[in-house]
Design a protein around this motif. Structure first.
Motif, PDB file in Angstrom:
ATOM      1  N   LEU A 300     -22.733  46.959 -21.633  1.00  0.00           N
ATOM      2  CA  LEU A 300     -22.967  45.535 -21.837  1.00  0.00           C
ATOM      3  C   LEU A 300     -22.245  44.817 -20.717  1.00  0.00           C
ATOM      4  O   LEU A 300     -21.064  45.093 -20.471  1.00  0.00           O
ATOM      5  N   PHE A 301     -22.936  43.925 -19.997  1.00  0.00           N
ATOM      6  CA  PHE A 301     -22.235  43.241 -18.916  1.00  0.00           C
ATOM      7  C   PHE A 301     -22.694  41.802 -18.746  1.00  0.00           C
ATOM      8  O   PHE A 301     -23.774  41.404 -19.202  1.00  0.00           O
ATOM      9  N   SER A 302     -21.818  41.022 -18.114  1.00  0.00           N
ATOM     10  CA  SER A 302     -22.071  39.611 -17.857  1.00  0.00           C
ATOM     11  C   SER A 302     -22.776  39.460 -16.516  1.00  0.00           C
ATOM     12  O   SER A 302     -22.426  40.122 -15.538  1.00  0.00           O
ATOM     13  N   ILE A 303     -23.792  38.567 -16.474  1.00  0.00           N
ATOM     14  CA  ILE A 303     -24.474  38.264 -15.219  1.00  0.00           C
ATOM     15  C   ILE A 303     -24.317  36.786 -14.894  1.00  0.00           C
ATOM     16  O   ILE A 303     -25.184  36.177 -14.271  1.00  0.00           O
ATOM     17  N   GLU A 304     -23.197  36.215 -15.317  1.00  0.00           N
ATOM     18  CA  GLU A 304     -22.933  34.806 -15.021  1.00  0.00           C
ATOM     19  C   GLU A 304     -23.000  34.557 -13.516  1.00  0.00           C
ATOM     20  O   GLU A 304     -23.505  33.542 -13.069  1.00  0.00           O
ATOM     21  N   ASP A 305     -22.478  35.492 -12.737  1.00  0.00           N
ATOM     22  CA  ASP A 305     -22.684  35.507 -11.293  1.00  0.00           C
ATOM     23  C   ASP A 305     -23.654  36.645 -11.019  1.00  0.00           C
ATOM     24  O   ASP A 305     -23.275  37.818 -11.048  1.00  0.00           O
ATOM     25  N   PRO A 306     -24.925  36.341 -10.776  1.00  0.00           N
ATOM     26  CA  PRO A 306     -25.934  37.409 -10.692  1.00  0.00           C
ATOM     27  C   PRO A 306     -25.695  38.398  -9.560  1.00  0.00           C
ATOM     28  O   PRO A 306     -26.179  39.535  -9.621  1.00  0.00           O
ATOM     29  N   GLU A 307     -24.955  38.004  -8.523  1.00  0.00           N
ATOM     30  CA  GLU A 307     -24.677  38.926  -7.431  1.00  0.00           C
ATOM     31  C   GLU A 307     -23.490  39.827  -7.738  1.00  0.00           C
ATOM     32  O   GLU A 307     -23.274  40.825  -7.040  1.00  0.00           O
ATOM     33  N   ARG A 308     -22.737  39.481  -8.763  1.00  0.00           N
ATOM     34  CA  ARG A 308     -21.535  40.247  -9.108  1.00  0.00           C
ATOM     35  C   ARG A 308     -21.464  40.481 -10.612  1.00  0.00           C
ATOM     36  O   ARG A 308     -20.613  39.908 -11.304  1.00  0.00           O
ATOM     37  N   PRO A 309     -22.358  41.276 -11.168  1.00  0.00           N
ATOM     38  CA  PRO A 309     -22.319  41.554 -12.609  1.00  0.00           C
ATOM     39  C   PRO A 309     -21.010  42.238 -12.990  1.00  0.00           C
ATOM     40  O   PRO A 309     -20.457  43.031 -12.220  1.00  0.00           O
ATOM     41  N   LYS A 310     -20.522  41.913 -14.202  1.00  0.00           N
ATOM     42  CA  LYS A 310     -19.218  42.412 -14.651  1.00  0.00           C
ATOM     43  C   LYS A 310     -19.367  43.125 -15.989  1.00  0.00           C
ATOM     44  O   LYS A 310     -19.863  42.558 -16.959  1.00  0.00           O
ATOM     45  N   VAL A 311     -18.964  44.387 -16.050  1.00  0.00           N
ATOM     46  CA  VAL A 311     -19.074  45.180 -17.269  1.00  0.00           C
ATOM     47  C   VAL A 311     -18.106  44.659 -18.324  1.00  0.00           C
ATOM     48  O   VAL A 311     -16.918  44.441 -18.050  1.00  0.00           O
ATOM     49  N   ILE A 312     -18.628  44.436 -19.559  1.00  0.00           N
ATOM     50  CA  ILE A 312     -17.829  43.985 -20.698  1.00  0.00           C
ATOM     51  C   ILE A 312     -17.451  45.145 -21.595  1.00  0.00           C
ATOM     52  O   ILE A 312     -16.319  45.266 -22.051  1.00  0.00           O
ATOM     53  N   ASP A 313     -18.427  46.016 -21.870  1.00  0.00           N
ATOM     54  CA  ASP A 313     -18.156  47.160 -22.735  1.00  0.00           C
ATOM     55  C   ASP A 313     -19.063  48.311 -22.339  1.00  0.00           C
ATOM     56  O   ASP A 313     -20.124  48.123 -21.723  1.00  0.00           O
ATOM     57  N   ARG A 314     -18.634  49.498 -22.716  1.00  0.00           N
ATOM     58  CA  ARG A 314     -19.357  50.723 -22.372  1.00  0.00           C
ATOM     59  C   ARG A 314     -19.241  51.692 -23.537  1.00  0.00           C
ATOM     60  O   ARG A 314     -18.163  51.843 -24.125  1.00  0.00           O
ATOM     61  N   VAL A 315     -20.355  52.333 -23.901  1.00  0.00           N
ATOM     62  CA  VAL A 315     -20.348  53.293 -25.002  1.00  0.00           C
ATOM     63  C   VAL A 315     -21.059  54.570 -24.584  1.00  0.00           C
ATOM     64  O   VAL A 315     -21.877  54.580 -23.660  1.00  0.00           O
ATOM     65  N   GLN A 316     -20.735  55.657 -25.287  1.00  0.00           N
ATOM     66  CA  GLN A 316     -21.395  56.943 -25.109  1.00  0.00           C
ATOM     67  C   GLN A 316     -21.740  57.511 -26.478  1.00  0.00           C
ATOM     68  O   GLN A 316     -21.117  57.157 -27.475  1.00  0.00           O
ATOM     69  N   ASP A 317     -22.748  58.369 -26.502  1.00  0.00           N
ATOM     70  CA  ASP A 317     -23.091  59.133 -27.698  1.00  0.00           C
ATOM     71  C   ASP A 317     -23.298  60.566 -27.227  1.00  0.00           C
ATOM     72  O   ASP A 317     -24.382  60.924 -26.760  1.00  0.00           O
ATOM     73  N   ASN A 318     -22.258  61.358 -27.305  1.00  0.00           N
ATOM     74  CA  ASN A 318     -22.304  62.719 -26.780  1.00  0.00           C
ATOM     75  C   ASN A 318     -22.738  63.740 -27.823  1.00  0.00           C
ATOM     76  O   ASN A 318     -22.620  64.950 -27.595  1.00  0.00           O
ATOM     77  N   VAL A 319     -23.238  63.234 -28.956  1.00  0.00           N
ATOM     78  CA  VAL A 319     -23.759  64.111 -30.010  1.00  0.00           C
ATOM     79  C   VAL A 319     -25.280  64.098 -30.017  1.00  0.00           C
ATOM     80  O   VAL A 319     -25.932  65.142 -30.015  1.00  0.00           O
ATOM     81  N   ASN A 320     -25.876  62.894 -29.980  1.00  0.00           N
ATOM     82  CA  ASN A 320     -27.325  62.794 -30.168  1.00  0.00           C
ATOM     83  C   ASN A 320     -28.106  62.207 -28.993  1.00  0.00           C
ATOM     84  O   ASN A 320     -29.319  62.322 -28.954  1.00  0.00           O
ATOM     85  N   PHE A 321     -27.440  61.559 -28.045  1.00  0.00           N
ATOM     86  CA  PHE A 321     -28.149  60.974 -26.908  1.00  0.00           C
ATOM     87  C   PHE A 321     -28.054  61.890 -25.698  1.00  0.00           C
ATOM     88  O   PHE A 321     -26.950  62.258 -25.275  1.00  0.00           O
ATOM     89  N   ALA A 322     -29.199  62.222 -25.119  1.00  0.00           N
ATOM     90  CA  ALA A 322     -29.240  63.059 -23.920  1.00  0.00           C
ATOM     91  C   ALA A 322     -29.373  62.221 -22.655  1.00  0.00           C
ATOM     92  O   ALA A 322     -28.787  62.535 -21.618  1.00  0.00           O
ATOM     93  N   PHE A 323     -30.171  61.125 -22.722  1.00  0.00           N
ATOM     94  CA  PHE A 323     -30.457  60.323 -21.529  1.00  0.00           C
ATOM     95  C   PHE A 323     -30.711  58.878 -21.941  1.00  0.00           C
ATOM     96  O   PHE A 323     -31.762  58.559 -22.497  1.00  0.00           O
ATOM     97  N   TRP A 324     -29.725  58.005 -21.701  1.00  0.00           N
ATOM     98  CA  TRP A 324     -29.869  56.580 -22.045  1.00  0.00           C
ATOM     99  C   TRP A 324     -30.933  55.986 -21.134  1.00  0.00           C
ATOM    100  O   TRP A 324     -30.753  55.908 -19.911  1.00  0.00           O
ATOM    101  N   HIS A 325     -32.040  55.536 -21.737  1.00  0.00           N
ATOM    102  CA  HIS A 325     -33.243  55.219 -20.970  1.00  0.00           C
ATOM    103  C   HIS A 325     -33.510  53.729 -20.818  1.00  0.00           C
ATOM    104  O   HIS A 325     -33.853  53.272 -19.733  1.00  0.00           O
ATOM    105  N   SER A 326     -33.412  52.949 -21.876  1.00  0.00           N
ATOM    106  CA  SER A 326     -33.720  51.525 -21.798  1.00  0.00           C
ATOM    107  C   SER A 326     -32.983  50.766 -22.888  1.00  0.00           C
ATOM    108  O   SER A 326     -32.380  51.367 -23.783  1.00  0.00           O
TER     109      SER A 326
END
Length: 500
Positions: A300-326
């Motif tokens: 999840l990230f902020s695009i308040e400055d579209p040239e410099r997006p800033k990550v707010i949060d990051r998650v993983q699912d190493n049990v059931n997700f193989a390839f985060w697609h969309s």
């Protein structure tokens, strides 16, 4: 055509035979080896299945457990209005975009423009030959954008395939002028590191910013060197698109080592793709937010400055997700649906062997405010109809159906068809409508089915990889209010504020 009111009975538990043959193990340990986990630059090669799997498919069709080969079935609240087969462009059909009375359909060989002023009888306005997978497509004003994620001899529409190991090879973004829909004109090209698998528009009044998603760097590729832990940002002046240029490469996964700080994948996380870039990004400009599906990570990230997006949060699912697609936001921006493209879109993963949680959607609530917001997992959603072991099937491209107070989505599932589902209660999602065809073949896996299924101005449009362009009409009291919402333009990865 058969109309069905409820899910079919699955007495044979389709897919169990495949698991016994080792398919399940292969799917869960495989990591995409090429630059594109989706079907490749040319026609996807058919994949053989075991004799027991072929027999199981034939028996399931004979018993009415699955539709027959190419047979159409759907729920009672969906009507199939029309199918427009492929024409000049024989390649794989891919994404869709919309503007006014036009639909723009990507194809690995170029793109096609339809006049959909009468959804029951779309008319072809133009077909543009410009090979280069995936030809992910979007539009903004008089401009059309096309992604190239296959190594080409040059940036022209007359290019040929060329190894990525050659420095002169080209991959990236192409820009067309579509002020005359019958005669699109190619006006600009911008080369980007590792090409452009997909792209996302962040439109402004004078400029259009393009976030370019690409991945899978290789030390042997001069223009795709590791680490590749971010996205390319292109700035396109509306009044001078020929001046389109790369303006940055913001790093989304900072970290030590040759691959940056994303998910390391196997062997640390077996069966999970190593993060070497993003597959797809969806922006919500009204909220200055974006959600990224980045191989082994969701962000999840902020695009308040579209040239410099800033990550707010990051998650993983190493049990059931193989390839985060969309990713898809709900209208209130307090939920994100992430999809998992288990098997790269070319495998049979909608069966009993794989189960309900792999190759599914993951529903996350967005909790907190501002830069303190977090993604919190709530549940998985997967279509409740098992598919044959000869049908490639997994969660793919979809969009919101705009109904106030409800979170409704239409989604493509390759040969699993088109599903309409409700995630208003993010812990208890449920399907409310569907449309699908029977398997393309009964003796091997041939890649096909709906690549993208989107709701636009009262209708559902689906770009079927093999069968062409489908138009569906959904009649349901839960979704009928959406017919009052009218848009002039829709790029699903640039989500509108439907009720502004």
């Amino acid at each position: 055509m058969i109309l069905l009111n409820g899910p079919r009975t699955r007495r044979r538990r389709l897919g169990v035979a495949a698991a016994a043959a080792g398919l399940l193990s292969a799917l869960l340990t495989a990591v995409p080896a090429a630059a594109t986990p989706d079907p490749g630059d040319g026609p996807a090669a058919a994949k053989e299945v075991s004799g027991s799997a072929r027999a199981q498919v034939r028996d399931a069709i004979a018993d009415g457990e699955i539709p027959g080969q190419d047979e159409i079935v759907h729920s009672a609240n969906i009507e199939h209005l029309v199918n427009i087969p492929k024409d000049t462009l024989p390649g794989t059909n891919s994404d869709l975009a919309f503007q006014g009375k036009y639909a723009f359909a990507g194809n690995y060989d170029g793109f096609r423009i339809f006049d959909i002023s009468d959804p029951k009888a779309p008319k072809t306005v133009a077909q543009v030959l410009c090979p280069g997978s995936q030809n992910d497509i979007s539009v903004s004003g008089d401009l059309l954008f096309l992604s190239t994620d296959s190594s080409r001899s040059d940036s022209s529409c007359n290019s040929t395939t060329q190894p990525a190991t050659e420095k002169s090879s080209w991959e990236g973004m192409k820009v067309f002028d579509i002020s005359d829909k019958r005669n699109p004109k190619y006006v600009a090209a911008v080369e980007t590191a590792c090409g452009s698998h997909t792209h996302t528009l962040v439109p402004e009044r004078k400029n259009v910013y393009v976030y370019v998603s690409s991945y899978s760097p290789n030390a042997a590729y001069p223009d795709c060197q590791p680490p590749h832990d971010g996205i390319s940002v292109i700035k396109v002046p509306r009044n001078a698109p020929e001046k389109a240029a790369l303006v940055g490469f913001p790093v989304l996964f900072p970290g030590e080592g040759p691959d940056g700080g994303g998910n390391p994948g196997a062997p640390t996380n077996p069966g999970v793709s190593k993060t070497t870039g993003c597959h797809d990004i969806t922006v919500l400009p009204s909220q200055d937010l974006a959600a990224g599906a980045c191989m082994g990570d969701g962000i999840l990230f902020s695009i308040e400055d579209p040239e410099r997006p800033k990550v707010i949060d990051r998650v993983q699912d190493n049990v059931n997700f193989a390839f985060w697609h969309s990713a898809t936001f709900n209208q209130k921006a307090n939920k994100v649906v992430f999809t998992d493209e288990l098997g790269g879109g070319g495998a049979a993963t909608c069966n009993a062997a794989i189960g309900p949680n792999r190759g599914a959607d993951g529903i996350y609530d967005v909790v907190g405010k501002g830069d303190k917001r977090k993604l919190v997992f709530r549940s998985y959603f997967k279509i409740p109809r098992h598919q044959a072991d000869t049908e490639n099937c997994v969660a793919h491209n979809g969009s919101l159906i705009p109904v106030k107070g409800k979170d409704l989505m239409v989604q493509a599932w390759y040969q699993g068809g088109v599903s309409v589902w409700d995630f208003t209660d993010s812990s208890r999602p449920k399907e409310i409508a569907y449309f699908e065809r029977g398997p393309l073949t009964t003796d091997r896996i041939v890649t096909g089915g709906s690549w993208s299924a989107y709701y636009y101005n009262g209708y559902i449009y689906s770009n079927d990889i093999a069968k062409g362009f489908d138009v569906l009409k959904l009649e349901d009291r839960r979704t009928d209010p959406a017919e009052r919402v009218r848009l002039h333009e829709l790029n699903v990865q640039t989500q509108p504020d439907y009720f502004d």
